[in-house]
Design a protein around this motif. Sequence first.
Motif, PDB file in Angstrom:
ATOM      1  N   VAL A 381      85.536  -1.164  34.849  1.00  0.00           N
ATOM      2  CA  VAL A 381      84.668  -0.017  35.098  1.00  0.00           C
ATOM      3  C   VAL A 381      83.208  -0.404  34.879  1.00  0.00           C
ATOM      4  O   VAL A 381      82.855  -0.990  33.849  1.00  0.00           O
ATOM      5  N   THR A 383      79.822   1.079  34.013  1.00  0.00           N
ATOM      6  CA  THR A 383      79.329   2.335  33.431  1.00  0.00           C
ATOM      7  C   THR A 383      78.091   2.091  32.579  1.00  0.00           C
ATOM      8  O   THR A 383      77.969   1.047  31.927  1.00  0.00           O
ATOM      9  N   VAL A 389      82.018   6.862  35.314  1.00  0.00           N
ATOM     10  CA  VAL A 389      81.778   5.784  36.277  1.00  0.00           C
ATOM     11  C   VAL A 389      80.418   6.079  36.900  1.00  0.00           C
ATOM     12  O   VAL A 389      80.284   6.995  37.718  1.00  0.00           O
ATOM     13  N   ILE A 471      85.696   8.615  33.777  1.00  0.00           N
ATOM     14  CA  ILE A 471      86.450   7.372  33.930  1.00  0.00           C
ATOM     15  C   ILE A 471      87.948   7.636  33.995  1.00  0.00           C
ATOM     16  O   ILE A 471      88.647   7.129  34.878  1.00  0.00           O
TER      17      ILE A 471
END
Length: 490
Positions: A381, A383, A389, A471
């Motif tokens: 991910v 981030t 996200v 997420i």
Amino acid sequence: MTSPSTPTGIFTPSESESTATPAKAKKGGCGTGCDDNSSPSIEIDQRTKERIAKHPCYSEEAHHHYARMHVAVAPACNIQCNYCNRKYDCANESRPGVVSELLSPEEAAQKVLVVAGKIPQMTVLGIAGPGDPLANPDKTFSTFEQIHAQAPDIKLCLSTNGLMLPDYVDRIKELNVDHVTITINMVDPEIGAKIYPWVHYKRKRYRGVEGARILHERQMEGLELLREADILCKINSVLIPGVNDHHLPEVNKAVRERGAFIHNIMPLISAPEHGTHFGLTGQRGPTSKELKEVQDKCSGNMKMMRHCRQCRADAVGLLGEDRSQEFSKEKFMEMTPEYNLEQRQEVHQGIEKNIQELEAAKKGLETFDLELTGEKMLLAVATKGGGIVNQHFGHAKEFQIYEVDGRKAEFIGHRKVDHFCQDGYGEEATLENIIKTLADCRAVLVSKIGDCPKEELQKAGIKAVEAYDVIDKVALEFYKKEAINNSSDN
């Protein structure tokens, strides 16, 4: 030592578990029940939850929202570690023991007040070096005294090798230092001798097993005294393949029995250019898989920290970012502190509201029927924090790794990478390294990604998913889609 009373919220071993650690612990595999499913479940009482709620190192949830800073006021050290080389003026290097400049306690206090005004989500002030804070007690405690007096809402935290800890627990308690980290890499002095060439104690230098035994005994004593003083303790352990990798479950058992709150098993950093003994002699660090395996073995009986960034000793900002260069001595000494307790509290209230909304969104997520597939998959991910996200693939300095099984998306670690967007030179090699770093991930979740890297990831078997959302939601929706597709193909 008399049997200490145990503060609430800290795991207590059963009476059948011995709290004595032999001078020489067993070698080999786990053998300690560290991942025994019959062990007590980990429960945290409300008071302890409140104590860690805004500490990004003690709370995985907090690290998405709250920031920390370290001040480099402690240059001297009383032990030598084969993985350590304290350097200065290394602005682009991120690892423990590295700083760009040393500060006096007065300069450190000025810096904290400036940063607290500029970054109101900064909640923790730590002293972690570049040497050992308790080998520099006057500078360390003077800094804490000034911060406690001028910024009472900031949590105080120190990291130590533990050699001098038993002598200063009372002083630590007096200054309301509520969190202490001890780096404990062994409970077997023979293994310790491979990690620590020497220990300087009571004006004498001890080498080999003798020095490691002194360090071990002092660490265990200090940890027990912290439990008596109701000070939360985090244990850092450096995983060194072939040296202490099979031994760390013994370490986990020993610190758990003495009331440690959380265990952070982190990878050895051993690049030759760092100039450490391990780096120069070819000692490798662990792979991501090796690190996760040891963490998993030791996660059954106590909290396991998996979000550590192995911060510099002058780090500033959220975990995963470093804004220390914005606050160099030349800059912050010319700034007027804008610390305002009421304004900071308003910001924190806003953060807590966002956290509650995020938790509500997670509870409302649809889970998937695992009868179709019980497979677990890893997702990477991109981030910038907040549990969202929300970062472009090309801007990511690291990817957070989640393990998804259809019912939940569990954070298990992070992997640092070089920027892909480097304005031309080196982009191909950088993308290749990123793909290698994420090779075991099924997909990468990003806010945006260019066509070229998306195609290269696809060739490597890694799907790119563009989204801007929670997420957990994006991860579970991807899992469901993949499981349905796989079921249809079969």
